[in-house]
Design a protein around this motif. Structure first.
Motif, PDB file in Angstrom:
ATOM      1  N   CYS A  58      -8.975  11.175  -4.287  1.00 15.69           N
ATOM      2  CA  CYS A  58      -7.613  11.993  -4.409  1.00 15.69           C
ATOM      3  C   CYS A  58      -7.060  11.473  -5.782  1.00 15.69           C
ATOM      4  O   CYS A  58      -7.747  10.487  -6.301  1.00 15.69           O
ATOM      5  N   GLY A  59      -6.349  12.236  -6.340  1.00 20.16           N
ATOM      6  CA  GLY A  59      -5.708  12.021  -7.553  1.00 20.16           C
ATOM      7  C   GLY A  59      -6.318  11.579  -8.822  1.00 20.16           C
ATOM      8  O   GLY A  59      -7.487  12.359  -9.009  1.00 20.16           O
ATOM      9  N   THR A  60      -6.331  10.453  -9.452  1.00 25.25           N
ATOM     10  CA  THR A  60      -7.045  10.268 -10.616  1.00 25.25           C
ATOM     11  C   THR A  60      -8.548   9.934 -10.004  1.00 25.25           C
ATOM     12  O   THR A  60      -9.608  10.380 -10.997  1.00 25.25           O
ATOM     13  N   ILE A 102     -14.546   7.811  -3.607  1.00 26.29           N
ATOM     14  CA  ILE A 102     -13.885   6.958  -4.801  1.00 26.29           C
ATOM     15  C   ILE A 102     -12.534   6.602  -4.468  1.00 26.29           C
ATOM     16  O   ILE A 102     -11.672   7.475  -4.117  1.00 26.29           O
ATOM     17  N   SER A 105      -8.003   1.582  -4.929  1.00 22.07           N
ATOM     18  CA  SER A 105      -7.515   0.590  -3.947  1.00 22.07           C
ATOM     19  C   SER A 105      -8.398   0.400  -2.765  1.00 22.07           C
ATOM     20  O   SER A 105      -8.425  -0.609  -2.110  1.00 22.07           O
ATOM     21  N   THR A 108      -6.690   4.352   0.530  1.00 23.84           N
ATOM     22  CA  THR A 108      -5.754   5.498   0.407  1.00 23.84           C
ATOM     23  C   THR A 108      -6.323   6.149   1.766  1.00 23.84           C
ATOM     24  O   THR A 108      -7.204   6.258   2.151  1.00 23.84           O
ATOM     25  N   VAL A 153       1.285   1.770 -11.932  1.00 25.82           N
ATOM     26  CA  VAL A 153       1.109   2.683 -10.981  1.00 25.82           C
ATOM     27  C   VAL A 153      -0.012   3.736 -11.366  1.00 25.82           C
ATOM     28  O   VAL A 153      -0.850   4.217 -10.633  1.00 25.82           O
ATOM     29  N   GLN A 162     -14.515   3.891 -13.193  1.00 28.60           N
ATOM     30  CA  GLN A 162     -15.338   4.615 -11.959  1.00 28.60           C
ATOM     31  C   GLN A 162     -16.162   5.474 -12.505  1.00 28.60           C
ATOM     32  O   GLN A 162     -17.244   5.811 -12.114  1.00 28.60           O
ATOM     33  N   LEU A 240      -2.259  15.176 -14.960  1.00 23.98           N
ATOM     34  CA  LEU A 240      -1.691  14.412 -13.926  1.00 23.98           C
ATOM     35  C   LEU A 240      -0.909  13.238 -14.636  1.00 23.98           C
ATOM     36  O   LEU A 240       0.065  12.845 -13.920  1.00 23.98           O
ATOM     37  N   LYS A 241      -1.479  12.566 -15.357  1.00 24.82           N
ATOM     38  CA  LYS A 241      -0.864  11.285 -16.110  1.00 24.82           C
ATOM     39  C   LYS A 241       0.552  11.852 -16.450  1.00 24.82           C
ATOM     40  O   LYS A 241       1.594  11.147 -16.379  1.00 24.82           O
ATOM     41  N   GLU A 244       3.103  12.555 -13.632  1.00 26.19           N
ATOM     42  CA  GLU A 244       3.302  11.313 -12.972  1.00 26.19           C
ATOM     43  C   GLU A 244       4.551  10.641 -13.861  1.00 26.19           C
ATOM     44  O   GLU A 244       5.454   9.934 -13.180  1.00 26.19           O
ATOM     45  N   LYS A 363       1.508   2.578  -5.693  1.00 32.51           N
ATOM     46  CA  LYS A 363       0.088   2.030  -6.301  1.00 32.51           C
ATOM     47  C   LYS A 363      -1.101   2.472  -5.274  1.00 32.51           C
ATOM     48  O   LYS A 363      -2.121   2.911  -5.666  1.00 32.51           O
ATOM     49  N   VAL A 365      -1.396   4.312  -1.670  1.00 30.81           N
ATOM     50  CA  VAL A 365      -0.923   5.365  -0.681  1.00 30.81           C
ATOM     51  C   VAL A 365      -1.444   5.402   0.678  1.00 30.81           C
ATOM     52  O   VAL A 365      -2.500   5.910   1.093  1.00 30.81           O
TER      53      VAL A 365
HETATM   54  O1  M6R Z   1      -6.463   4.023  -4.613  1.00 33.21           O
HETATM   55  P1  M6R Z   1      -6.952   5.322  -4.879  1.00 33.21           P
HETATM   56  O2  M6R Z   1      -7.916   5.369  -6.175  1.00 33.21           O
HETATM   57  O3  M6R Z   1      -7.416   5.993  -3.944  1.00 33.21           O
HETATM   58  O4  M6R Z   1      -5.701   6.286  -5.418  1.00 33.21           O
HETATM   59  C1  M6R Z   1      -5.657   7.734  -5.496  1.00 33.21           C
HETATM   60  C2  M6R Z   1      -4.348   8.384  -6.112  1.00 33.21           C
HETATM   61  O5  M6R Z   1      -3.346   7.947  -5.290  1.00 33.21           O
HETATM   62  C3  M6R Z   1      -4.203   7.623  -7.683  1.00 33.21           C
HETATM   63  O6  M6R Z   1      -5.289   8.135  -8.347  1.00 33.21           O
HETATM   64  C4  M6R Z   1      -3.049   8.433  -8.195  1.00 33.21           C
HETATM   65  O7  M6R Z   1      -3.336   9.794  -8.207  1.00 33.21           O
HETATM   66  C5  M6R Z   1      -2.569   7.768  -9.483  1.00 33.21           C
HETATM   67  N1  M6R Z   1      -1.287   6.976  -9.353  1.00 33.21           N
HETATM   68  C6  M6R Z   1      -2.577   8.546 -10.716  1.00 33.21           C
HETATM   69  O8  M6R Z   1      -2.467   7.750 -11.816  1.00 33.21           O
END
Ligand code: M6R
Length: 368
Positions: A58-60, A102, A105, A108, A153, A162, A240-241, A244, A363, A365
């Motif tokens: 997800c996300g980044t 990937i 955290s 997620t 965050v 990564q 995205l950055k 956000e 940070k 989710v």
């Molecule tokens: O912990 P994760 O890498 O799984 O998190 C995924 C996304 O929630 C996270 O990358 C989010 O998009 C960031 N806050 C973006 O900067």
């Protein structure tokens, strides 16, 4: 952990974590470069050979996954899909597909739910910054991102880590399976050794220019980000950055898609951030933006000179990106992420936003 919380000379964790990227990458390469070249990094994971790869995130982390997928397709011709983890129910994976999950955290919820769907029938390789996470426990094998604690965050150094760990692991897998030979792997890893310098150079080239540039676009309500090929995931990460952190609309498109719709958004002064990676066709897309009065901010510019900063001339970074004898690096212009992160942070600061704790976001989710 105490060291991670110490801001030192920095005003915020994001600034510190952006600056740490060259050192993080240098340390990763120290640890793994040799093992990527001889295939032992892959062998040490104890996974069976694969026919295809599906990256779920997800996300980044998903943007990092797109970079890794592009490299894997380009280097080894391995069919590789990316799966938005929250949409994993829609994915159909064939036997012999390795799932690369990937998550910085490792907690997620969407990624863990994707494992519920895939883990019975597919091998799962986790790429995470938390070896004690739920993801790490549930995967068949785990790769540590080695980014160190990330407090902001907005993900910054974990993205870069990564990409470097993920691409190295895939190079190692390609050597181990005979898809590429050691001399090719040696050249690729040699190319990666230039990354710390490129990342540091990108920060240096951008530092003075970004505040000025941002003051020209601060009042814009929305931003477009364009890239082509291997540059596209970086455009996505930049958008995205920016949304956000600054709460401004920002959308990334393959530059060729511009004329199929998004060009209608471009009027006098619309900021359009272009991630260059040597794709000559992008120049025609940039010309279309300029013809409508768009304010073009160029990230990259292979071998180009830095023109005077002014309206429609915001070239932030002018460095040759990593070039191999195979042409442009298959993992794309990784150093471009630094000015993209700095651009988003500076806009947020000029708009009075908290860059370490954007509104509505967490940070980690842990809900779907
Ligand atoms: O912990 P994760 O890498 O799984 O998190 C995924 C996304 O929630 C996270 O990358 C989010 O998009 C960031 N806050 C973006 O900067």
């Amino acid at each position: 952990a105490a060291e991670a919380l110490d801001l030192g000379d920095h005003t915020d964790h994001m600034a510190k974590e952006i600056e740490e990227q060259p050192a993080v990458v240098a340390e990763i390469l120290d640890r793994i470069a040799g093992r990527a070249v001889d295939g032992s990094m892959w062998a040490g994971l104890g996974l069976a050979p694969f026919e295809r790869v599906a990256v779920a995130a997800c996300g980044t982390s998903l943007n990092a996954g797109q970079v890794i997928a592009t490299a894997l397709r380009g280097l080894g011709g391995v069919p590789t899909d990316t799966v938005v983890a929250s949409e994993a129910d829609q994915a159909v994976l064939t036997p012999g597909t390795l799932v690369v999950a990937i998550s910085q955290s490792g907690e997620t919820a969407d990624v863990l739910r994707a494992l519920d769907r895939f883990a019975d029938r597919h091998q799962v390789l986790a790429l995470t910054n938390n070896l004690h996470s739920s993801l790490a426990r549930r995967a068949d094998a785990v790769l540590d991102c080695h980014a160190g604690p990330e407090i902001g965050v907005a993900a910054t150094k974990t993205f870069t880590a990564q990409v470097v760990v993920g691409v190295s692991a895939m190079i190692s897998a390609l050597v181990a399976s005979g898809r590429i030979d050691r001399s090719r792997a040696l050249a690729l890893v040699g190319d990666m050794q230039r990354l710390p310098g490129l990342l540091a150079g990108a920060a240096e080239a951008s530092a003075d220019r970004i505040p000025l540039l941002v003051s020209s676009v601060r009042d814009a309500s929305g931003f477009l980000f364009l890239g082509r090929g291997a540059g596209l995931p970086f455009a996505a990460e930049g958008a995205l950055k920016l949304k956000e952190l600054s709460y401004r609309w920002a959308e990334a498109y393959p530059a060729g898609e511009l004329k199929h719709g998004p060009l209608a958004l471009v009027t006098d002064g619309t900021p359009v951030v272009v991630v260059e990676n040597g794709e000559h066709k992008i120049q025609a897309n940039v010309a279309e933006v300029r013809a409508r009065g768009g304010f073009v901010i160029t990230i990259g510019g292979v071998g180009a000179d830095v023109p005077a900063l002014g309206r429609d001339a915001g070239r932030l970074l002018s460095r040759r990106t990593a070039v191999t004898d195979q042409g442009m690096s298959t993992w794309g212009p990784l150093e471009s992420v630094v000015p993209l992160q700095m651009l988003a942070r500076e806009l947020a600061l000029q708009l009075g936003c908290d860059v370490d704790k954007p509104r509505n976001l967490a940070k980690s989710v842990t809900v779907e």
